[in-house]
Design an enzyme around this catalytic site. Structure first.
Site, PDB file in Angstrom:
ATOM      1  N   HIS A   1      54.100  33.669  -7.925  1.00 54.16           N
ATOM      2  CA  HIS A   1      54.257  35.133  -8.001  1.00 54.16           C
ATOM      3  C   HIS A   1      54.022  35.649  -9.418  1.00 54.16           C
ATOM      4  CE1 HIS A   1      57.010  34.557  -4.304  1.00 54.16           C
ATOM      5  NE2 HIS A   1      55.851  35.049  -3.892  1.00 54.16           N
TER       6      HIS A   1
ATOM      7  N   GLU B   1      50.281  43.615  -7.544  1.00 52.09           N
ATOM      8  CA  GLU B   1      49.497  42.434  -7.907  1.00 52.09           C
ATOM      9  C   GLU B   1      48.005  42.745  -7.950  1.00 52.09           C
ATOM     10  OE1 GLU B   1      52.114  38.925  -5.821  1.00 52.09           O
ATOM     11  OE2 GLU B   1      51.430  40.602  -4.597  1.00 52.09           O
TER      12      GLU B   1
END
Length: 403
Positions: A188, A385
């Site tokens: 992540h 992201e």
């Protein structure tokens, strides 16, 4: 030419097993505004393109069912998307494509332009991320065949964590295995990098301090960030480690794997169990979705959520210890951004660290969810992201043009 022309765009792709999420960014604008976003779902069965145009206030187009010849998995879906984009962009195509790639392994501590050698190396990391890596690589291969001259960039979830101290990243195993790449990577990273970059604007009081960020979604992890840099993470060699997740167990005694082997399960059967049948799904026997578990009156649903909260609270303490203290706690990703009940339960267990929850602010999904007197400030910051991938892709594109 090193600057982007007014018509140039960057395409960002985040591929799953049966869907491809994408965003198209305006590369000429320094702020990288999103022109459109969408997804192709039902790949392999009845693929369908769904698009949201910029400025439509969240509304979506009705969707386009892909023609029969587009049913050839990821390559067919991407060929259709390419033709659709060319029509939408007046014949132009993106000047670069950025991809989320979960595992960069020991070879890559930063994001890279893709060539055949890079693809070959990333292929060897499939066993380290069997849920993600094959799906990340499939569109890279397909686009290389469709548009061989378009720059593609692999952006790694592991890169943000690749500057940990050696004690943080080492397992207590023989050095030969460490040199082979058996080490704690963390994942992540694109999400954590985005949050670290947003703190100076949104939460300047903690931006240079010691912050625990909780990326809580179907895949869940936590990261200790000090002065904007990753210090430690709950995930390790693979994305199985750390917190319980939707279908993954999180931290697990390796003796459990030995036990399963003695019971006759082979590596593939154990892999299926650990990636698909554990976590919240395994604990509850009901669902891997926190929304379903919060709505359920079944005691197994409560048990699953209690385990999730308990392990998350333990992780906060461990990550605070890694930094020698804690100044801020940030929640992000699907559960972190939209499940006030889970945030409340975690924050209450972190009260001993100085977290004093503002219950009204938390229930309203406010930006700051702690009281003015709280020693440790709590925040809810949506992650992005895809924007991080676009930023890295643009930087590599500019370097290539300069060269």
């Amino acid at each position: 030419m090193t600057e982007m022309s007014m018509t140039e765009t960057i395409l960002v792709i985040n591929a799953g097993s049966s869907s491809i999420k994408f965003q198209l960014f305006d590369a000429a604008d320094g702020t990288l505004p999103v022109r459109l976003r969408g997804r192709i779902e039902g790949i392999g069965t009845a693929p369908r393109l769904i698009v949201q145009e910029s400025g439509q206030d969240g509304s979506r187009d009705g969707g386009v069912t892909l023609p029969a010849e587009s049913g050839d998995g990821v390559p067919g879906a991407l060929a259709f998307l390419g033709a659709w984009l060319r029509g939408r962009l007046g014949g132009a195509m993106p000047v670069a494509v950025g991809h989320r790639v979960v595992h960069g392994g020991p070879a890559y501590d930063s994001h890279v332009a893709v060539d055949d050698a890079v693809i070959g190396t990333l292929e060897t990391y499939v066993p380290l991320a069997p849920l993600h890596q094959p799906n990340n690589l499939a569109p890279i291969r397909a686009i290389r065949k469709l548009l061989p001259d378009v720059l593609q960039v692999a952006c790694f979830d592991t890169a943000f964590h690749r500057h940990h101290s050696e004690p943080a990243d080492r397992y207590a195993i023989p050095d030969a295995l460490h040199r082979e790449g058996v080490r704690r990577y963390g994942f992540h990273g694109l999400s954590y990098e985005y949050i670290a970059g947003r703190l100076p604007d949104l939460a300047p009081g903690i931006a240079g301090g010691r912050v625990v960020v909780a990326h809580l979604g179907s895949g869940a992890s936590m990261c200790a960030i000090q002065d904007g840099r990753s210090v430690d993470s709950t995930m390790g060699f693979t994305a199985l480690d750390g917190l319980p997740m939707g279908t993954r167990p999180g931290q697990l005694d390796p003796g459990v794997v030995l036990y399963l082997m003695d019971k006759g399960m082979d590596a593939r059967a154990i892999e299926r169990l650990l990636y698909h049948d554990c976590g919240l799904k395994g604990l509850s026997g009901i669902s891997n979705d926190v929304r379903d578990l919060l709505a359920s009156t079944d005691p197994r649903a409560k048990l699953a959520l209690d385990c999730f909260v308990y392990r998350a609270s333990l992780a906060i303490g461990a990550l605070a210890a890694a930094m020698g203290g804690i100044d801020g706690l940030v929640f992000t990703a699907g559960i972190g951004e939209r499940a006030p009940a889970i945030r409340k339960a975690i924050a209450e267990r972190a009260r001993w660290l100085g977290v004093d929850l503002d219950e009204a602010g938390n229930a309203a999904n406010a930006l700051c969810i702690t009281t003015p007197d709280s020693r440790v400030k709590g925040w809810v910051i949506p992650t992005d992201e895809e924007r991080m991938i676009a930023l890295h892709t643009r930087a590599i594109l500019r370097r290539h043009r300069s060269a």
